[in-house]
Design a protein around this motif. Structure first.
Motif, PDB file in Angstrom:
ATOM      1  N   GLN A   7      19.210 -23.076   6.714  1.00 51.79           N
ATOM      2  CA  GLN A   7      18.689 -23.695   7.750  1.00 51.79           C
ATOM      3  C   GLN A   7      16.994 -24.117   7.744  1.00 51.79           C
ATOM      4  O   GLN A   7      16.518 -23.269   6.950  1.00 51.79           O
ATOM      5  CB  GLN A   7      19.004 -23.547   9.101  1.00 51.79           C
ATOM      6  CG  GLN A   7      20.563 -23.317   9.258  1.00 51.79           C
ATOM      7  CD  GLN A   7      20.544 -22.243  10.497  1.00 51.79           C
ATOM      8  OE1 GLN A   7      20.522 -21.054  10.482  1.00 51.79           O
ATOM      9  NE2 GLN A   7      20.725 -22.632  11.710  1.00 51.79           N
ATOM     10  N   ASP A  48      17.860 -38.061  12.028  1.00 52.29           N
ATOM     11  CA  ASP A  48      18.193 -37.544  13.268  1.00 52.29           C
ATOM     12  C   ASP A  48      17.716 -38.659  14.142  1.00 52.29           C
ATOM     13  O   ASP A  48      18.495 -38.885  15.184  1.00 52.29           O
ATOM     14  CB  ASP A  48      17.595 -36.150  13.592  1.00 52.29           C
ATOM     15  CG  ASP A  48      18.106 -35.010  13.028  1.00 52.29           C
ATOM     16  OD1 ASP A  48      19.565 -35.257  12.522  1.00 52.29           O
ATOM     17  OD2 ASP A  48      17.390 -34.033  12.760  1.00 52.29           O
ATOM     18  N   TYR A  55      11.437 -26.292  16.358  1.00 50.27           N
ATOM     19  CA  TYR A  55      11.370 -25.491  15.341  1.00 50.27           C
ATOM     20  C   TYR A  55      10.436 -25.502  14.495  1.00 50.27           C
ATOM     21  O   TYR A  55      10.405 -24.752  13.176  1.00 50.27           O
ATOM     22  CB  TYR A  55      13.040 -24.962  15.032  1.00 50.27           C
ATOM     23  CG  TYR A  55      13.929 -24.897  16.118  1.00 50.27           C
ATOM     24  CD1 TYR A  55      14.185 -23.522  16.475  1.00 50.27           C
ATOM     25  CD2 TYR A  55      14.431 -25.768  17.043  1.00 50.27           C
ATOM     26  CE1 TYR A  55      15.149 -23.219  17.513  1.00 50.27           C
ATOM     27  CE2 TYR A  55      15.315 -25.540  17.866  1.00 50.27           C
ATOM     28  CZ  TYR A  55      15.474 -24.108  18.333  1.00 50.27           C
ATOM     29  OH  TYR A  55      16.431 -23.811  19.382  1.00 50.27           O
ATOM     30  N   THR A  90      16.128 -33.685  17.512  1.00 53.14           N
ATOM     31  CA  THR A  90      15.622 -33.229  16.382  1.00 53.14           C
ATOM     32  C   THR A  90      15.162 -31.735  16.427  1.00 53.14           C
ATOM     33  O   THR A  90      15.547 -31.044  17.368  1.00 53.14           O
ATOM     34  CB  THR A  90      14.338 -34.055  16.260  1.00 53.14           C
ATOM     35  OG1 THR A  90      13.222 -33.407  17.221  1.00 53.14           O
ATOM     36  CG2 THR A  90      14.367 -35.579  16.523  1.00 53.14           C
ATOM     37  N   GLU A  91      14.798 -31.209  15.142  1.00 56.82           N
ATOM     38  CA  GLU A  91      14.534 -29.740  15.180  1.00 56.82           C
ATOM     39  C   GLU A  91      13.009 -29.599  15.408  1.00 56.82           C
ATOM     40  O   GLU A  91      12.098 -28.696  15.083  1.00 56.82           O
ATOM     41  CB  GLU A  91      14.550 -29.275  13.763  1.00 56.82           C
ATOM     42  CG  GLU A  91      16.244 -29.154  13.685  1.00 56.82           C
ATOM     43  CD  GLU A  91      16.432 -28.486  12.349  1.00 56.82           C
ATOM     44  OE1 GLU A  91      17.013 -27.462  12.247  1.00 56.82           O
ATOM     45  OE2 GLU A  91      16.150 -29.049  11.387  1.00 56.82           O
ATOM     46  N   LYS A 117      21.939 -27.129  12.911  1.00 57.72           N
ATOM     47  CA  LYS A 117      20.544 -27.345  13.427  1.00 57.72           C
ATOM     48  C   LYS A 117      20.223 -26.177  13.990  1.00 57.72           C
ATOM     49  O   LYS A 117      20.948 -25.463  14.478  1.00 57.72           O
ATOM     50  CB  LYS A 117      20.383 -28.449  14.283  1.00 57.72           C
ATOM     51  CG  LYS A 117      20.669 -29.841  13.457  1.00 57.72           C
ATOM     52  CD  LYS A 117      19.667 -30.310  12.567  1.00 57.72           C
ATOM     53  CE  LYS A 117      19.997 -31.722  12.126  1.00 57.72           C
ATOM     54  NZ  LYS A 117      18.914 -31.920  10.878  1.00 57.72           N
ATOM     55  N   SER A 118      18.925 -25.778  13.914  1.00 62.12           N
ATOM     56  CA  SER A 118      18.306 -24.422  14.482  1.00 62.12           C
ATOM     57  C   SER A 118      18.654 -24.306  15.875  1.00 62.12           C
ATOM     58  O   SER A 118      19.074 -23.301  16.433  1.00 62.12           O
ATOM     59  CB  SER A 118      16.945 -24.438  14.285  1.00 62.12           C
ATOM     60  OG  SER A 118      16.457 -24.570  13.065  1.00 62.12           O
ATOM     61  N   GLY A 119      18.531 -25.422  16.627  1.00 62.63           N
ATOM     62  CA  GLY A 119      19.020 -25.255  17.973  1.00 62.63           C
ATOM     63  C   GLY A 119      20.323 -24.840  18.235  1.00 62.63           C
ATOM     64  O   GLY A 119      20.739 -24.373  19.479  1.00 62.63           O
ATOM     65  N   GLY A 155      13.345 -23.932   9.500  1.00 64.10           N
ATOM     66  CA  GLY A 155      12.819 -23.175  10.419  1.00 64.10           C
ATOM     67  C   GLY A 155      12.732 -21.519   9.985  1.00 64.10           C
ATOM     68  O   GLY A 155      13.346 -21.261   8.917  1.00 64.10           O
ATOM     69  N   ASN A 169      15.939 -18.443  12.320  1.00 58.95           N
ATOM     70  CA  ASN A 169      17.517 -18.326  12.244  1.00 58.95           C
ATOM     71  C   ASN A 169      18.135 -17.051  11.837  1.00 58.95           C
ATOM     72  O   ASN A 169      19.019 -16.892  12.557  1.00 58.95           O
ATOM     73  CB  ASN A 169      17.970 -19.733  11.558  1.00 58.95           C
ATOM     74  CG  ASN A 169      17.305 -20.906  12.147  1.00 58.95           C
ATOM     75  OD1 ASN A 169      17.837 -21.378  13.293  1.00 58.95           O
ATOM     76  ND2 ASN A 169      16.799 -21.922  11.255  1.00 58.95           N
TER      77      ASN A 169
END
Length: 338
Positions: free
Chosen positions: A111, A283, A294, A290-291, A86-88, A113, A116
């Protein structure tokens, strides 16, 4: 030097990572899945089942891939790393790659977003080659109790990657997994982000995508949100590219069509697994973060920079954040519009 025998690591083998890694491994590629410790025993004993949109299944036997939860073991002999977290978690993964992989490693971001690849570049060795990528399809993972672990791809599509490294797409493209180089990955990533704005609405609706899009009230909500996003990216001089199907700029008009016309015009859009839902739905249903920051969060931050009002995008973001970590419930269009 990358080649047919390149050693490939899936960094973050969740739903997308397991599907991509499973496809590569079943084609005879040397694949390592970097997975959570709790997943190792089941995959070692039972392998991995991958299911395609047409319902066809393939069992990837345990001996066809290598498993580890240790980044040092995963990265130290890697030639290509496919990042699917995930982006985070991108920055943390980049630091782990820098610490354990060769300095000239090839890293591909698969990914959601738009930022990244840049995050990876900031934290990897300068000699590393970072490639932007876009996965146009969703993959749903079975519940932990299901044996063997299964990942179901819900729609067709070709993975696109930056065209800056000759031969990479050919190395990654195998039967059942098409990968192509593209000259405008920035436009593609923005087109995908705008499309992915529906991830949140699909999650909040708690409906399969086909059912959500069949309901014109939901489509109007999707279209209104997309229109806000388009206004913002245009104000920043960004031209989003077509991912698959219609270009982002015409999607709001298509989504606003009456049901009969929509079913005709958007036949390809609706030609997906009837049970398909968004990754954000998965998610939320499993109590994971969640994203949203992003996806909607990017539009909100960019809107603030240009003093553009995006009230619907803000409401949707707030709705998702309110339910993160809580039992998933179905929202109505009225719940969201307020």
């Amino acid at each position: 030097m990358i080649g047919i025998n390149s050693r490939i690591v899936i960094a973050g083998a969740g739903s997308i990572g397991c599907y991509v890694g499973g496809r590569l491994a079943s084609a005879g590629k040397a694949v390592t899945l970097l997975v959570r410790p709790r997943m190792i025993e089941g995959l070692q004993q039972n392998g991995l089942r991958i299911t395609d949109p047409d319902g066809s299944e393939k069992l990837v036997e345990p001996g066809q891939f290598f498993l580890t939860s240790d980044p040092e073991i995963a990265f130290r002999q890697a030639d290509i790393i496919l990042v699917t977290v995930k982006s985070g978690a991108t920055e943390e993964m980049a630091k782990s790659i820098r610490e354990n992989a060769s300095s000239d490693i090839v890293v591909v971001s698969l990914q959601n977003g738009v930022g990244n690849a840049e995050t990876l570049r900031q934290h990897l060795h300068p000699e590393a080659t970072v490639i932007s990528g876009m996965v146009p399809f969703n993959v749903v993972q079975s519940e932990p109790s299901v044996t063997p672990l299964s990942v179901r791809r819900t729609m067709p599509g070709t993975i696109l990657i930056d065209n800056t490294l000759d031969g990479l797409a050919d190395v990654l493209s195998v039967p059942g997994l098409s990968v192509q180089a593209h000259p405008d990955m920035l436009g593609i990533l923005w087109g995908k982000l705008l499309t992915n704005l529906n991830n949140a609405l699909n999650a909040l609706s708690n409906l399969p995508l086909v059912e959500q899009l069949a309901d014109r009230s939901w489509r109007l909500l999707v279209a209104d949100q997309l229109s806000e996003g388009l206004k913002v990216v245009r104000a920043h001089g960004i031209t989003p590219a077509k991912v698959q199907g219609a270009p982002p700029a015409v999607l709001p008009s298509i989504l606003r069509l009456p049901n009969l016309l929509f079913r005709i015009v958007a036949a390809r859009m609706l030609a997906i697994n009837p049970h398909a839902r968004s990754s954000m739905w998965e998610d939320l249903s499993r109590g994971r973060a969640t994203e949203i920051d992003y996806l909607q969060g990017v539009i909100i931050r960019m809107a603030d920079e240009k003093n553009i009002a995006v009230p619907l995008t803000r409401k949707i973001s707030a709705c998702v954040k309110k339910v993160e970590g809580k039992p998933l419930r179905s929202h109505s269009v009225e719940d969201i519009r307020g």
